[in-house]
Design an enzyme around this catalytic site. Structure first.
Site, mmCIF file in Angstrom:
data_model
loop_
_atom_site.group_PDB
_atom_site.id
_atom_site.type_symbol
_atom_site.label_atom_id
_atom_site.label_comp_id
_atom_site.label_asym_id
_atom_site.label_seq_id
_atom_site.Cartn_x
_atom_site.Cartn_y
_atom_site.Cartn_z
ATOM 1 N N LYS A 142 -20.074 22.713 32.800
ATOM 2 C CA LYS A 142 -21.255 22.716 33.679
ATOM 3 C C LYS A 142 -21.875 24.113 33.732
ATOM 4 O O LYS A 142 -23.102 24.252 33.766
ATOM 5 C CB LYS A 142 -20.857 22.235 35.067
ATOM 6 C CG LYS A 142 -20.458 20.753 35.060
ATOM 7 C CD LYS A 142 -19.732 20.360 36.321
ATOM 8 C CE LYS A 142 -19.359 18.889 36.304
ATOM 9 N NZ LYS A 142 -18.461 18.515 37.400
ATOM 10 N N GLY A 189 -7.275 9.566 45.214
ATOM 11 C CA GLY A 189 -8.207 9.236 44.124
ATOM 12 C C GLY A 189 -9.188 10.347 43.797
ATOM 13 O O GLY A 189 -10.119 10.146 43.023
ATOM 14 N N VAL A 206 -19.659 4.907 36.374
ATOM 15 C CA VAL A 206 -21.090 5.243 36.508
ATOM 16 C C VAL A 206 -21.964 4.107 35.977
ATOM 17 O O VAL A 206 -22.897 3.647 36.655
ATOM 18 C CB VAL A 206 -21.412 6.556 35.757
ATOM 19 C CG1 VAL A 206 -22.891 6.894 35.866
ATOM 20 C CG2 VAL A 206 -20.574 7.712 36.314
ATOM 21 N N GLY A 245 -23.166 15.698 39.693
ATOM 22 C CA GLY A 245 -23.444 14.314 40.092
ATOM 23 C C GLY A 245 -24.826 14.074 40.655
ATOM 24 O O GLY A 245 -25.833 14.228 39.960
ATOM 25 N N VAL A 298 -24.382 17.572 35.552
ATOM 26 C CA VAL A 298 -23.925 18.690 36.392
ATOM 27 C C VAL A 298 -24.063 18.308 37.861
ATOM 28 O O VAL A 298 -25.157 18.016 38.335
ATOM 29 C CB VAL A 298 -24.739 19.975 36.125
ATOM 30 C CG1 VAL A 298 -24.217 21.126 36.969
ATOM 31 C CG2 VAL A 298 -24.695 20.351 34.655
ATOM 32 N N LYS A 332 -21.396 15.835 30.383
ATOM 33 C CA LYS A 332 -21.374 17.320 30.421
ATOM 34 C C LYS A 332 -20.622 17.908 29.234
ATOM 35 O O LYS A 332 -21.026 18.921 28.673
ATOM 36 C CB LYS A 332 -20.760 17.829 31.720
ATOM 37 C CG LYS A 332 -19.296 17.452 31.902
ATOM 38 C CD LYS A 332 -18.955 17.152 33.319
ATOM 39 C CE LYS A 332 -18.164 15.873 33.349
ATOM 40 N NZ LYS A 332 -18.022 15.293 34.664
HETATM 41 N N1 LIG Z 1 -17.283 9.239 37.311
HETATM 42 C C1 LIG Z 1 -17.996 10.214 37.850
HETATM 43 O O1 LIG Z 1 -17.933 10.464 39.054
HETATM 44 C C2 LIG Z 1 -18.918 11.031 36.988
HETATM 45 C C3 LIG Z 1 -19.695 12.040 37.589
HETATM 46 C C4 LIG Z 1 -20.582 12.779 36.799
HETATM 47 C C5 LIG Z 1 -20.657 12.534 35.441
HETATM 48 N N2 LIG Z 1 -19.858 11.569 34.888
HETATM 49 C C6 LIG Z 1 -19.969 11.348 33.448
HETATM 50 O O2 LIG Z 1 -20.384 10.021 33.208
HETATM 51 C C7 LIG Z 1 -19.823 9.547 32.002
HETATM 52 C C8 LIG Z 1 -19.095 8.234 32.277
HETATM 53 O O3 LIG Z 1 -18.061 8.466 33.215
HETATM 54 P P1 LIG Z 1 -17.317 7.239 33.933
HETATM 55 O O4 LIG Z 1 -16.536 7.858 35.046
HETATM 56 O O5 LIG Z 1 -18.268 6.136 34.244
HETATM 57 O O6 LIG Z 1 -16.309 6.777 32.770
HETATM 58 P P2 LIG Z 1 -15.468 5.439 32.706
HETATM 59 O O7 LIG Z 1 -15.344 4.807 34.047
HETATM 60 O O8 LIG Z 1 -14.233 5.751 31.948
HETATM 61 O O9 LIG Z 1 -16.384 4.462 31.814
HETATM 62 C C9 LIG Z 1 -16.554 4.651 30.443
HETATM 63 C C10 LIG Z 1 -17.228 3.424 29.884
HETATM 64 O O10 LIG Z 1 -17.456 3.607 28.495
HETATM 65 C C11 LIG Z 1 -16.956 2.484 27.780
HETATM 66 N N3 LIG Z 1 -16.516 2.944 26.468
HETATM 67 C C12 LIG Z 1 -15.505 3.810 26.179
HETATM 68 N N4 LIG Z 1 -15.440 4.004 24.850
HETATM 69 C C13 LIG Z 1 -16.399 3.250 24.310
HETATM 70 C C14 LIG Z 1 -16.827 2.995 22.982
HETATM 71 N N5 LIG Z 1 -16.226 3.583 21.936
HETATM 72 N N6 LIG Z 1 -17.863 2.139 22.768
HETATM 73 C C15 LIG Z 1 -18.460 1.530 23.807
HETATM 74 N N7 LIG Z 1 -18.110 1.728 25.100
HETATM 75 C C16 LIG Z 1 -17.094 2.566 25.330
HETATM 76 C C17 LIG Z 1 -15.842 1.938 28.617
HETATM 77 O O11 LIG Z 1 -15.646 0.581 28.298
HETATM 78 P P3 LIG Z 1 -14.606 -0.353 29.130
HETATM 79 O O12 LIG Z 1 -15.289 -0.613 30.458
HETATM 80 O O13 LIG Z 1 -14.513 -1.563 28.317
HETATM 81 O O14 LIG Z 1 -13.356 0.455 29.258
HETATM 82 C C18 LIG Z 1 -16.421 2.141 30.025
HETATM 83 O O15 LIG Z 1 -17.264 1.068 30.364
HETATM 84 C C19 LIG Z 1 -18.936 10.692 31.478
HETATM 85 O O16 LIG Z 1 -19.681 11.483 30.574
HETATM 86 C C20 LIG Z 1 -18.651 11.497 32.723
HETATM 87 O O17 LIG Z 1 -18.384 12.859 32.446
HETATM 88 C C21 LIG Z 1 -19.020 10.822 35.626
#
Ligand SMILES: NC(=O)c1ccc[n+]([C@@H]2O[C@H](COP(=O)([O-])OP(=O)(O)OC[C@H]3O[C@@H](n4cnc5c(N)ncnc54)[C@H](OP(=O)(O)O)[C@@H]3O)[C@@H](O)[C@H]2O)c1
Length: 429
Positions: free
Chosen positions: A206, A188, A16, A135, A133, A106
């Protein structure tokens, strides 16, 4: 337009966050015009600093998220790390140091939403979380603002794309759960560990957020009844088809008929094919809202993915940015109604029960008596017999979950009932 830019820190630059950064850069002029001030990316906190991040100035990247949120000159902190810690402490620290917060988290909002809202209010800052909630689908703001003058009675949602993909595969191809999950993983749509999705934890978070906003009542994650969808079988889909239904994993937030309490639950349920949620295919999400004045509304779209989720985050960024420029804040938590959250036993709905029974005279009467004794009225019964064994499919009228539970317990004790093959709630009628 104000010339001093709004300084934005990005906590997390993964699926994201990287899309948020990209759109902030590519749409910079439009965002500035819409907010009334330019937006500047002031820092990006990540875990792995050496990872190549396209379009991000390496000088902005840090592993010290705490130092970043303590800078004191930030206007907005965008939290897209996920999980409870360190996200919770970072958000609290951001408020303490003068920033408003946009989050997609969430899990955190469902667990600690009240405390985070209180911290935002205490410091006179905004906390927005449209992306938490479903996306990209505008849902939080419509419930919080557009429907603020109405009375929402029910929110019925498909809020997890992974499980909808799996159930849709089972429905359209006849595949079993494992086969459909394997395909979701290969494409995926499911993570290596799909527990959060298939066991309903993600949808329950959610549901807690949606119920809280819809009913102006604090609903904690622990208040949400949760059942996953791993036990749904091809036979359940065959039964659903015979009833003109399909099966979806639903998040259901309801006001009781007397309006005095609310419930929130997540479980697989049969819904009629004529219901708008039945046609939500693949990994799409949709939320069906019923309210006094507006009637029935349906919100539909991609519930996950980098760019769709970033769209919701950026919508919040613009809203919060406008508030900063105008020296105001948006609506905070609205929990004034403080309705009690009832347990699952008090939920009233219809049930589809499939029993394996002995194929001999009198069984049907015995089973019907058990239902009657527990005050559960039968709508239809279908019986199929072979080789001395039979299956009995009972569909009930509306009954409480507690009454149905008692009925099933008593049925299991009957000598003629070999087993309860499945129990599924029937919703959306
Ligand atoms: N993916 C989706 O489709 C989606 C949809 C709706 C909501 N969300 C929400 O959006 C949020 C992010 O999801 P995502 O899918 O983007 O996760 P992600 O791809 O795993 O990315 C997490 C990011 O946070 C960084 N990170 C992890 N621990 C950290 C720390 N202690 N200090 C600083 N940075 C840290 C990671 O760094 P690195 O890059 O160095 O690993 C990465 O850049 C979550 O709350 C998720 O529930 C996601």
């Amino acid at each position: 337009m104000r010339t001093r830019p709004l300084k934005v820190a990005l906590l997390g630059c993964g699926v994201v966050g990287s899309e948020v950064a990209r759109i902030m850069t590519t749409h910079a002029d439009d965002l500035a015009a819409r907010i009334g001030a330019p937006v500047e990316l002031a820092g990006v906190a990540v875990r792995r600093p050496d990872k190549v991040r396209e379009g991000i100035d390496p000088a902005l990247v840090t592993t010290d998220a705490t130092a970043l949120v303590k800078r004191g000159d930030l206007d907005i902190v965008v939290e897209v790390i996920g999980g409870i810690e360190p996200a919770r402490t970072l958000i609290a620290t951001a408020f303490e140091h003068g920033a408003s917060v946009v989050s997609a988290n969430k899990a955190l909002l469902a667990q600690d939403g009240a405390a985070l809202h209180a911290a935002a209010g205490e410091h006179g800052k905004d906390l927005y979380y449209e992306a938490a909630v479903a996306g990209a689908i505008p849902l939080i703001r419509p419930l919080r603002e557009s429907l603020a003058g109405d009375k929402v009675n029910r929110v019925l949602g498909i809020v997890n794309g992974t499980t909808n993909f799996i159930l849709d595969k089972m429905d359209t191809t006849g595949a079993g759960y494992q086969e459909a999950l394997d395909e979701a993983t290969a494409l995926g749509y499911a993570e290596a560990d799909p527990t959060a999705d298939v066991e309903g934890f993600d949808a329950a978070a959610k549901a807690a957020i949606l119920a809280g906003i819809a009913f102006h009542t604090r609903v904690r994650l622990d208040d949400v009844y949760r059942e996953g969808m791993t036990e749904v079988t091809a036979a359940d889909f065959a039964s659903a088809k015979e009833m003109g239904c399909t099966i979806k994993l639903l998040a259901i937030c309801e006001r009781a008929e007397d309006g005095a309490s609310v419930t929130a639950r997540v479980h697989p349920a049969m819904i009629p094919l004529s219901h708008p949620l039945a046609s939500v295919r693949g990994a799409y999400n949709a939320v069906f809202v019923e309210s006094d004045a507006a009637g029935q509304l349906m919100f539909y779209g991609p519930g996950a993915g980098g760019a769709p989720t970033a769209s919701a985050v950026l919508g919040d960024l613009v809203a919060v940015g406008r508030n900063r420029v105008g020296g105001t804040t948006g609506p905070g938590e609205s929990a004034y109604a403080a309705l009690p959250v009832s347990s699952m036993g008090e939920v009233v709905t219809r049930y589809h029960i499939s029993l394996d029974v002995a194929d001999k005279p009198g069984v049907l009467a015995q089973v019907a008596t058990v239902f009657a004794e527990h005050g559960v009225s039968i709508d239809t019964v279908r019986q199929q017999g072979k080789d001395g064994e039979a299956s009995l499919v009972v569909v009930t009228h509306r009954a409480s979950d507690a009454a149905l539970g008692g009925t099933v317990e008593a049925l299991r004790k009957l000598d003629t009932v070999r087993g309860v093959a499945s129990i599924m709630r029937v919703e959306g009628e």
